[in-house]
Scaffold this active site. Sequence first.
Site: not given
Length: 679
Positions: A257, A233, A230, A357, A296
């Site tokens: 995910w 981003d 998978w 985040r 990310s």
Amino acid sequence: MSRWKAPQLIGVAALLVAASAPISANAAPPATPRTTLPAGPANPGFETGDLTGWTVTEGTAFGAGAVSSADTYWGGPFHHKGRHHLWGHAAAGDDATGTLRSSSFAAPSRISFLVGGGWDPEHLYVALVRDSDGKRLLKQTGPEDEAYVRILWDTSPWRGQAVHLEIVDRKSGGWGHLNLDDVRVGDAASRDDNGLTFRTLGQANQPTAERNHAADPLRPQFHYTPYQGWINDPNGVIQWRGRHHLFSQYYPDAPKWGPMHWAHAEGPDAVHWRELPVALTPPPRATPTDNSGVFSGSAVDDDGTLTVAYTKFTDTGAHPGATPETVAVATSTDGVAFTPGTEVITQAPPGSSAGFRDPKLFRDPVDGRWKMVVGSGDGGRGKVQLYASDDLRTWSYAGVLTEGDGTTGAMWECPDLFELDGKWVLLYSTNEGGQSLQRYAVGRYDGSRFTAERHGVLDGGGDVYAAQSYRDDAGRRLMTAWMSDWNVKEPTRVGGWAGAQSLHRELFLTADGRLGQRPVAAADSLATGRPVTVEDRTVRGSWRIGRGDSVRLKAVVDLARTTGDTVTLRLKASAAEATVLRYQRSTGTLTLDTTNAGYGTRATYSTHVEPTADSTLALDIFVDRSSVEVFTGDGAALTARVYPRYRESDAVEFVADGGGRIWLRSAGLTQLGSSVLPD
Ligand code: FRU
């Protein structure tokens, strides 16, 4: 001649051949099994409305109530065939386990079936089992979606042997069920009743030892995808020492995910990519469900050192009391191997209750310092936190850069702030009432606060999220985004992978102040031949310019000479399905309609297209197996993933609606090739 007895599922075409061929011409008959076995399983589509012909061999997952006539589930239509189907959830929910067996039949050359339900190749699958030794010859798990996807197996190695299908559900809890419908054998396995040919999907037929993106009909050829597993981003986008780098949120073990890694690719032109070793990896799992990982982040060049900042995510379910989101920095001197990350911000600033985040680093021209924007939110309003540093290690909190008004999502993910054409642009991703959106604002920035002057949605399609940009060596502002979002269906899961990154796009401000985008110029290098072109051509009714699974269509429609209110383009089109792009002149609305595009999300997406002074509509469209990206001359974009069912669904056609005509000033269709560079 009993061997010509029509098997219940033999295709119409095959029947005709069989009926018309003189028997004597078939001197070498197909391998005859010792006992005469049926050509396929009994009740192959559960159309009896019950489990006639099927045997529950274990457990309670497939009780009598499992055969359903429900057309829709909570998320839309099942896309089953006929009236009934086996909905693994219907009899006993997700927790029940069990196995179900079909009647025995002679293995044909091909079998196809519709599968839905959870993804778990170990505990949840349809298997082809040989009667003589119980060997599982082929296995297929579900797409982690209730809706059906057709799997096509080449079963020729076992042709004539006695086999049966087994449906295995050994999974409890979320997505612990499997759906099955419309088992087809022989010629009918690859051909639908409408005469069209099914695309060959299914992990069982995929090469696993080698990189073969071409073999999977849903695998984009010139978009970055994970070979297995998978991605979401794009991270750390940068041109470093001349090479473009693209990292991705990545979970290698499943097309879902999970504990996040950073996948890593690099290339010469922001179009072609060579896979590099995984750059950042999560800590070992403390519990089987520990999702801690490397979230990310972004990259900068720190005096020759490639430096990335990312969110260190700690799953508090597995680590009670831990701080869930902190900022860490890792470095690389060769652009391949990275040091382990060091935490540089260990606590979110006050007012970050919704999250903290996705740090994006930049060198601030206002004061020459390093800055970092971080996504956040509080009290129902998304916001962006700002930090400042001189060395990328010691950071001081510089306050809230900007904040939403409560109508644009409670948490802003993946913020990105940059200067463009004399203005400042903020990108951020939101979830608004269950819908994922890639937003932007254009405005002013004074070194600590951003003031929006204009708001917009970056891409009018459904499948652009978590966009991230960088300034390349040529001074262009390039951007790529996850060509998906958190709601999208991912039928590619049946092939073991999910997720794709958009084409790299060059950003600019339009004359009227919107954020515009165009495909990166190097996308021209994907062409594998000369385009098929026309000039000053009139289209009445419909006209097919060409076909192909990975193509680019450039067209300029002369609206002054076009009659009728709409101009329609059918993409990925066959007699049975198409992705429809329609421009309505009276409203200036460009709509991308995926309601009959195949598997996947069904929706209509639209954007406004400014009329040009010379009354033309310019389109630059990239179609890549399971994606469509539409760019308009005025910088608007519409992006959607689409998953056609049929091999024939590869035509590109113009349609003049309502008896009118379309005047094409020019149109060109180019076949495009692969963006994968050898390792
Ligand atoms: C955005 C996002 C980020 C997070 C990452 C986790 O899609 O939710 O906020 O860092 O994905 O994979």
